[in-house]
Design a protein around this motif. Structure first.
Motif, PDB file in Angstrom:
ATOM      1  N   GLY A   9      -5.432 -17.754  -6.548  1.00 42.61           N
ATOM      2  CA  GLY A   9      -3.901 -17.219  -7.913  1.00 42.61           C
ATOM      3  C   GLY A   9      -3.788 -15.214  -8.049  1.00 42.61           C
ATOM      4  N   MET A  10      -2.788 -15.091  -8.346  1.00 41.95           N
ATOM      5  CA  MET A  10      -2.506 -13.809  -8.505  1.00 41.95           C
ATOM      6  C   MET A  10      -1.265 -13.492  -9.674  1.00 41.95           C
ATOM      7  N   GLN A  11      -1.306 -12.085 -10.299  1.00 39.53           N
ATOM      8  CA  GLN A  11      -0.962 -11.970 -11.064  1.00 39.53           C
ATOM      9  C   GLN A  11       0.811 -11.343 -10.641  1.00 39.53           C
ATOM     10  N   LEU A  18       4.103  -8.751  -3.926  1.00 41.01           N
ATOM     11  CA  LEU A  18       2.119  -8.648  -2.789  1.00 41.01           C
ATOM     12  C   LEU A  18       3.087  -7.164  -2.089  1.00 41.01           C
ATOM     13  N   HIS A  19       2.131  -6.773  -1.645  1.00 41.86           N
ATOM     14  CA  HIS A  19       1.417  -5.891  -0.822  1.00 41.86           C
ATOM     15  C   HIS A  19       0.640  -5.717   0.489  1.00 41.86           C
ATOM     16  N   ILE A  20       1.032  -5.557   2.081  1.00 37.46           N
ATOM     17  CA  ILE A  20      -0.298  -6.403   3.009  1.00 37.46           C
ATOM     18  C   ILE A  20      -1.930  -6.067   1.876  1.00 37.46           C
ATOM     19  N   GLU A  24      -3.651  -8.932   3.415  1.00 34.78           N
ATOM     20  CA  GLU A  24      -4.709  -9.484   4.375  1.00 34.78           C
ATOM     21  C   GLU A  24      -6.011  -9.758   3.737  1.00 34.78           C
ATOM     22  N   GLY A  25      -6.298  -8.978   2.541  1.00 37.42           N
ATOM     23  CA  GLY A  25      -7.396  -9.525   1.972  1.00 37.42           C
ATOM     24  C   GLY A  25      -7.983 -10.949   1.076  1.00 37.42           C
ATOM     25  N   ALA A  26      -6.391 -11.000   0.722  1.00 34.89           N
ATOM     26  CA  ALA A  26      -6.563 -12.238  -0.153  1.00 34.89           C
ATOM     27  C   ALA A  26      -5.809 -14.097   0.851  1.00 34.89           C
ATOM     28  N   VAL A 155     -12.448 -14.649  -3.675  1.00 32.45           N
ATOM     29  CA  VAL A 155     -12.142 -13.355  -4.041  1.00 32.45           C
ATOM     30  C   VAL A 155     -12.647 -12.482  -2.955  1.00 32.45           C
ATOM     31  N   GLY A 156     -11.945 -10.810  -3.545  1.00 28.08           N
ATOM     32  CA  GLY A 156     -12.764  -9.910  -2.108  1.00 28.08           C
ATOM     33  C   GLY A 156     -13.295  -9.461  -2.868  1.00 28.08           C
ATOM     34  N   LYS A 157     -14.111  -8.850  -1.075  1.00 32.10           N
ATOM     35  CA  LYS A 157     -15.568  -8.595  -1.173  1.00 32.10           C
ATOM     36  C   LYS A 157     -15.876  -7.316  -2.310  1.00 32.10           C
ATOM     37  N   ASP A 158     -14.760  -6.799  -3.421  1.00 30.70           N
ATOM     38  CA  ASP A 158     -15.036  -6.133  -4.421  1.00 30.70           C
ATOM     39  C   ASP A 158     -15.342  -7.230  -5.726  1.00 30.70           C
ATOM     40  N   GLN A 159     -14.767  -8.037  -5.546  1.00 29.61           N
ATOM     41  CA  GLN A 159     -14.223  -8.387  -6.938  1.00 29.61           C
ATOM     42  C   GLN A 159     -15.294  -9.468  -7.654  1.00 29.61           C
ATOM     43  N   THR A 192     -11.707  -9.677   6.368  1.00 27.48           N
ATOM     44  CA  THR A 192     -11.076  -8.660   6.365  1.00 27.48           C
ATOM     45  C   THR A 192     -11.829  -7.293   5.216  1.00 27.48           C
ATOM     46  N   ALA A 193     -12.092  -6.193   5.424  1.00 25.83           N
ATOM     47  CA  ALA A 193     -12.133  -4.749   4.800  1.00 25.83           C
ATOM     48  C   ALA A 193     -11.122  -4.973   4.026  1.00 25.83           C
ATOM     49  N   VAL A 194     -11.636  -3.699   2.995  1.00 19.95           N
ATOM     50  CA  VAL A 194     -10.350  -3.570   2.504  1.00 19.95           C
ATOM     51  C   VAL A 194      -9.372  -2.731   3.080  1.00 19.95           C
ATOM     52  N   VAL A 195      -8.158  -2.808   2.806  1.00 18.79           N
ATOM     53  CA  VAL A 195      -7.017  -1.935   3.741  1.00 18.79           C
ATOM     54  C   VAL A 195      -6.342  -1.051   2.848  1.00 18.79           C
ATOM     55  N   PRO A 196      -6.473   0.122   3.712  1.00 18.66           N
ATOM     56  CA  PRO A 196      -5.776   1.480   3.056  1.00 18.66           C
ATOM     57  C   PRO A 196      -4.249   1.549   2.417  1.00 18.66           C
ATOM     58  N   LYS A 202      -7.386   3.014  -1.449  1.00 21.72           N
ATOM     59  CA  LYS A 202      -7.365   1.691  -1.449  1.00 21.72           C
ATOM     60  C   LYS A 202      -6.003   1.087  -1.603  1.00 21.72           C
ATOM     61  N   MET A 203      -5.027   0.560  -1.243  1.00 24.61           N
ATOM     62  CA  MET A 203      -3.930   0.401  -0.807  1.00 24.61           C
ATOM     63  C   MET A 203      -4.066  -0.357  -2.282  1.00 24.61           C
ATOM     64  N   SER A 204      -3.310  -0.093  -3.647  1.00 27.33           N
ATOM     65  CA  SER A 204      -2.749  -0.779  -4.300  1.00 27.33           C
ATOM     66  C   SER A 204      -1.657  -0.830  -5.626  1.00 27.33           C
ATOM     67  N   LYS A 205      -0.705  -1.261  -5.755  1.00 26.99           N
ATOM     68  CA  LYS A 205       0.746  -1.555  -6.198  1.00 26.99           C
ATOM     69  C   LYS A 205       0.352  -0.249  -7.350  1.00 26.99           C
TER      70      LYS A 205
HETATM   71  P1  ADP Z   1      -3.776  -4.481  -6.449  1.00 28.84           P
HETATM   72  O1  ADP Z   1      -5.535  -3.969  -6.560  1.00 28.84           O
HETATM   73  O2  ADP Z   1      -2.889  -3.818  -5.274  1.00 28.84           O
HETATM   74  O3  ADP Z   1      -3.597  -4.288  -8.921  1.00 28.84           O
HETATM   75  P2  ADP Z   1      -4.950  -6.993  -7.205  1.00 28.84           P
HETATM   76  O4  ADP Z   1      -5.700  -6.526  -7.880  1.00 28.84           O
HETATM   77  O5  ADP Z   1      -3.932  -7.799  -8.326  1.00 28.84           O
HETATM   78  O6  ADP Z   1      -4.513  -5.974  -6.539  1.00 28.84           O
HETATM   79  O7  ADP Z   1      -5.403  -8.154  -5.895  1.00 28.84           O
HETATM   80  C1  ADP Z   1      -4.907  -9.067  -5.461  1.00 28.84           C
HETATM   81  C2  ADP Z   1      -5.842  -9.958  -4.087  1.00 28.84           C
HETATM   82  O8  ADP Z   1      -5.250  -9.039  -3.266  1.00 28.84           O
HETATM   83  C3  ADP Z   1      -7.510  -9.563  -4.580  1.00 28.84           C
HETATM   84  O9  ADP Z   1      -7.737 -10.719  -4.083  1.00 28.84           O
HETATM   85  C4  ADP Z   1      -7.663  -8.137  -3.870  1.00 28.84           C
HETATM   86  O10 ADP Z   1      -9.456  -7.878  -3.394  1.00 28.84           O
HETATM   87  C5  ADP Z   1      -6.831  -8.584  -3.146  1.00 28.84           C
HETATM   88  N1  ADP Z   1      -6.538  -7.083  -2.817  1.00 28.84           N
HETATM   89  C6  ADP Z   1      -5.784  -5.871  -3.128  1.00 28.84           C
HETATM   90  N2  ADP Z   1      -5.909  -4.794  -2.396  1.00 28.84           N
HETATM   91  C7  ADP Z   1      -6.193  -5.122  -1.488  1.00 28.84           C
HETATM   92  C8  ADP Z   1      -6.694  -4.079  -0.558  1.00 28.84           C
HETATM   93  N3  ADP Z   1      -6.260  -2.440  -0.544  1.00 28.84           N
HETATM   94  N4  ADP Z   1      -7.138  -4.760   0.772  1.00 28.84           N
HETATM   95  C9  ADP Z   1      -7.666  -5.924   0.502  1.00 28.84           C
HETATM   96  N5  ADP Z   1      -7.616  -6.346  -0.563  1.00 28.84           N
HETATM   97  C10 ADP Z   1      -6.941  -6.257  -1.890  1.00 28.84           C
END
Ligand code: ADP
Length: 334
Positions: A9-11, A18-20, A24-26, A155-159, A192-196, A202-205
């Motif tokens: 799931g995602m929020q 969604l971003h790239i 790529e990460g999920a 789950v992502g590597k960090d999660q 997939t590594a974390v997408v910059p 780290k790419m993040s909304k």
């Molecule tokens: P954001 O960091 O943009 O708020 P979320 O925490 O909602 O993103 O993450 C949703 C999913 O996308 C998770 O499974 C997370 O591991 C993955 N994800 C988010 N950002 C990245 C990234 N920069 N690189 C790889 N995976 C990511």
């Protein structure tokens, strides 16, 4: 029909879907998993309320956007149930029951609770912006997973740590009332590594550094032209460090066959950052264009999208209702 169940799931929060990094990460991993598992792909709109409780009208349209992006990214509504959390009320009932067996201390220790509390504080909400629901977020997350008696959660590597609390809640419930829930296992995305993001973080909304699936080709071009590269590479002939350069990292991700020549030329000073950016724009746009097109088609026909979500919720509800029967029986609630 595969026998093992998986919940993902995602929020539906953030500015633009969604971003790239999410792609790529999920999402790409989910697409691979949809043939292996009986899969439930949820858009967790109730979770969005923990931070958007004062802006609720934005949630429903955003949820449709995320649904379109799930499908445009490759999820097949024939193979997996795509649905909104709020359409399956069993999540709420299970959340309530699980909240009775979850010790308060477990929730107060969750690091993301502290982070979100600080974020809401910074927004100037003061004490009253931190709700009971925000504290209970991990219990609702456990309910999302356990409602399907899911064996696996990607789950992502960090999660990986995020899942631990759901596992503890499942164990505690099973100890108290008998074995109802399998302990969900994390399926870690090793590929997939974390997408910059454009600024190298780290790419993040929430950081304003993302390339979105909703960005048109020109927006992608402008964003890539503004991306951080090697700070000491001023002239074309200055040596670059591809390992620390956003443009080079994205090039490797999207051009895995041929990136190494571009990297060597960057390192040796045979090419400049502008050339690298121009090529990356071409590669990225070629990759994203079919997703953009499919996304737009889906959002142009909202009636069809609602029907997909309705059918997804129906399938999800059937499974969740079975679980709730087992839960009520185990708890001797009649
Ligand atoms: P954001 O960091 O943009 O708020 P979320 O925490 O909602 O993103 O993450 C949703 C999913 O996308 C998770 O499974 C997370 O591991 C993955 N994800 C988010 N950002 C990245 C990234 N920069 N690189 C790889 N995976 C990511």
């Amino acid at each position: 029909m595969p026998s093992k169940r998986l919940l993902s799931g995602m929020q539906p929060t953030g500015g633009a879907g969604l971003h790239i990094g999410n792609l790529e990460g999920a999402l790409r991993q989910w697409v691979r998993l949809q043939d292996e598992y009986e899969m439930y792909c949820c858009i967790v709109d109730w979770h969005a309320l923990t931070t958007m409780y004062d802006n609720t009208e934005a949630i429903a349209p955003k949820a449709r956007e995320v649904a379109a992006e799930y499908i445009a990214g490759g999820l097949d509504p024939q193979k997996c149930a795509i649905f909104l959390q709020s359409h399956v009320k069993e999540h709420a009932e299970l959340h309530l029951l699980l909240s009775m067996v979850t010790p308060l201390g477990w929730l107060e220790r969750v690091p993301t609770f502290k982070e979100k509390r600080d974020m809401l504080d910074e927004r100037g909400g003061g004490d009253e912006s931190v709700s009971y629901g925000l504290l209970g977020y991990p219990v609702l997350q456990a309910a999302d997973i356990l409602a399907y008696r899911a064996h696996a959660v990607p789950v992502g590597k960090d999660q990986a740590a995020h899942l631990e609390l759901s596992r503890e809640i499942a164990r505690r419930f099973n100890r108290l009332y008998g074995e109802v829930f399998p302990e969900p296992q994390a399926v870690i995305n090793e590929m997939t590594a974390v997408v910059p993001g454009l600024d190298g973080r780290k790419m993040s909304k929430s950081l304003g550094n993302a390339i979105y699936l909703s960005d048109d080709a020109d927006t992608v071009a402008k964003k890539v032209m503004s991306a951080f590269t090697t700070p000491t590479k001023i002239k074309k002939t200055d040596p670059g460090v591809p390992e620390n350069c956003v443009v080079c990292q994205l090039r490797r991700l999207y051009d895995p066959e041929n990136y190494s020549l571009a990297w060597e030329e960057c390192r040796s000073g045979a090419r400049g950052c502008v050339q690298s950016k121009r090529e990356l724009i071409e590669i990225l746009n070629a990759e994203l264009e079919p997703i953009r097109r499919r996304r737009k088609e889906l959002l142009d026909d909202l009636a069809q999208l609602e029907e997909i979500l309705r059918q997804g919720a129906e399938r999800a509800r059937a499974t969740a209702a079975d679980t709730m029967t087992a839960v009520r029986q185990a708890m001797k609630l009649r």
